[in-house]
Design a protein around this motif. Structure first.
Motif, PDB file in Angstrom:
ATOM      1  N   PRO A 129       0.818  -1.230   0.000  1.00 10.93           N
ATOM      2  CA  PRO A 129       0.000   0.000   0.000  1.00 10.93           C
ATOM      3  C   PRO A 129       0.844   1.269   0.000  1.00 10.93           C
ATOM      4  CG  PRO A 129      -0.074  -1.063   2.158  1.00 10.93           C
ATOM      5  CD  PRO A 129       0.602  -2.020   1.225  1.00 10.93           C
ATOM      6  N   ILE A 150       1.783   1.945  -3.644  1.00  9.39           N
ATOM      7  CA  ILE A 150       0.612   2.426  -4.383  1.00  9.39           C
ATOM      8  C   ILE A 150       0.290   3.869  -3.997  1.00  9.39           C
ATOM      9  CG2 ILE A 150      -1.863   2.106  -4.777  1.00  9.39           C
ATOM     10  CD1 ILE A 150      -1.418  -0.893  -4.317  1.00  9.39           C
ATOM     11  N   THR A 151       0.380   4.172  -2.690  1.00 13.60           N
ATOM     12  CA  THR A 151       0.100   5.534  -2.220  1.00 13.60           C
ATOM     13  C   THR A 151       1.094   6.533  -2.800  1.00 13.60           C
ATOM     14  OG1 THR A 151      -0.821   4.685  -0.137  1.00 13.60           O
ATOM     15  CG2 THR A 151      -0.136   6.989  -0.164  1.00 13.60           C
ATOM     16  N   ILE A 205       2.681   6.238  -5.632  1.00 11.89           N
ATOM     17  CA  ILE A 205       2.350   6.389  -7.057  1.00 11.89           C
ATOM     18  C   ILE A 205       1.181   7.348  -7.237  1.00 11.89           C
ATOM     19  CG2 ILE A 205       1.437   5.176  -9.084  1.00 11.89           C
ATOM     20  CD1 ILE A 205       3.035   2.706  -8.157  1.00 11.89           C
ATOM     21  N   LEU A 215      -6.518   1.739   1.428  1.00  8.18           N
ATOM     22  CA  LEU A 215      -5.510   0.683   1.270  1.00  8.18           C
ATOM     23  C   LEU A 215      -5.044   0.150   2.621  1.00  8.18           C
ATOM     24  CD1 LEU A 215      -3.310   2.143  -1.609  1.00  8.18           C
ATOM     25  CD2 LEU A 215      -4.824   0.162  -1.740  1.00  8.18           C
TER      26      LEU A 215
END
Length: 267
Positions: A106, A109-110, A112, A170
């Motif tokens: 996560p 992803i965060t 990004i 997330l």
């Protein structure tokens, strides 16, 4: 098991075997020495280094033992697991790696999302503009913020909002998956089982997402209350910290991990 049965069992579990509970308490005390002794004036650098290393090793053993506590709950065993320090050290490392993986995914992803929404770029612009404004004698926050273009501030605000929402979602999803993955690892002893996302989602569905969320909320509220009690005990001069660590922290850990194991007993 229903929520009441899980809580009642988890509360009684730590004292199901007094000898093993006291051994676990001793491990927690040893693990805590590197942070407790400096508060009593012990500040030898060599001793601090040794205690830090000991803390790391014992903390991994404690984590490995907590994994076996989860297994005992999932398997329906009624007493504390036996101590096998080598096995528990290895399991502790595996559990730590699982936690890191479930945190990294996560986090990446965060990052990004933050980059794609322009959070980093707009924040950098705000910093440089604020520094430039201060160099020109802007001496209060209102004046400094006034120097920042509205479009830049809007971009930053929107990007921050989107990133926070994504991060929170997330965090919740991967926290739930992490718990389930840890239980799969505890049951099988295989670290890869803790990363089988399809089976993890199947286990979560079998237990019930609402039941998992409600149970976790309740046990963490109870753990928070226990933490407050431990904190109050710690205010007792000289011996308060050791009493809190020796009894309160071990009881809270065993309660938490037992409840998690019981929650997934039907998975």
């Amino acid at each position: 098991m229903n929520l009441r049965e899980i809580i009642m069992d988890a509360i009684k579990f730590p004292i199901s075997d007094t000898r093993k509970f006291l051994i676990f308490c001793a491990l927690i005390i040893i693990m805590s020495l590197s942070t407790v002794l400096p508060s009593y004036g012990v500040k030898d650098s060599t001793l601090s280094l040794i205690l830090t290393l000991v803390t790391l090793i014992v903390a991994i053993i404690v984590l490995g033992y907590c994994v076996e506590v989860i297994k005992s709950g999932a398997d329906g065993d009624d007493t504390l697991p036996d101590f096998d320090y080598v096995k528990q050290f290895v399991n502790g490392i595996k559990a730590l790696i699982l936690d890191i993986i479930y945190f990294i995914i996560p986090a990446i992803i965060t990052i990004i999302v933050a980059s794609a929404t322009g959070l980093f770029t707009s924040f950098t612009k705000i910093v440089y503009i604020s520094i430039d404004a201060m160099s020109k004698n802007a001496n209060n926050l209102t004046t400094i913020m006034a120097a920042v273009p509205k479009t830049t501030m809007n971009t930053f605000t929107n990007a921050l909002t989107i990133t926070l929402i994504v991060a929170i979602i997330l965090f919740i999803i991967f926290s739930l998956m992490s718990f389930t993955g840890l239980v799969r690892f505890a049951k099988t002893g295989s670290g890869t089982e803790g990363l089988r996302f399809r089976q993890i989602l199947r286990d979560m569905s079998k237990v019930g997402l609402i039941k998992i969320i409600v149970t976790l909320i309740v046990i963490y509220i109870i753990a928070f209350v226990l933490s407050l009690i431990i904190g109050l005990i710690g205010l007792i001069p000289y011996i308060g910290v050791f009493i809190g660590i020796f009894v309160g922290v071990p009881f809270m850990l065993l309660f938490l991990y037992r409840a998690i194991g019981l929650l997934y007993a039907d998975a």
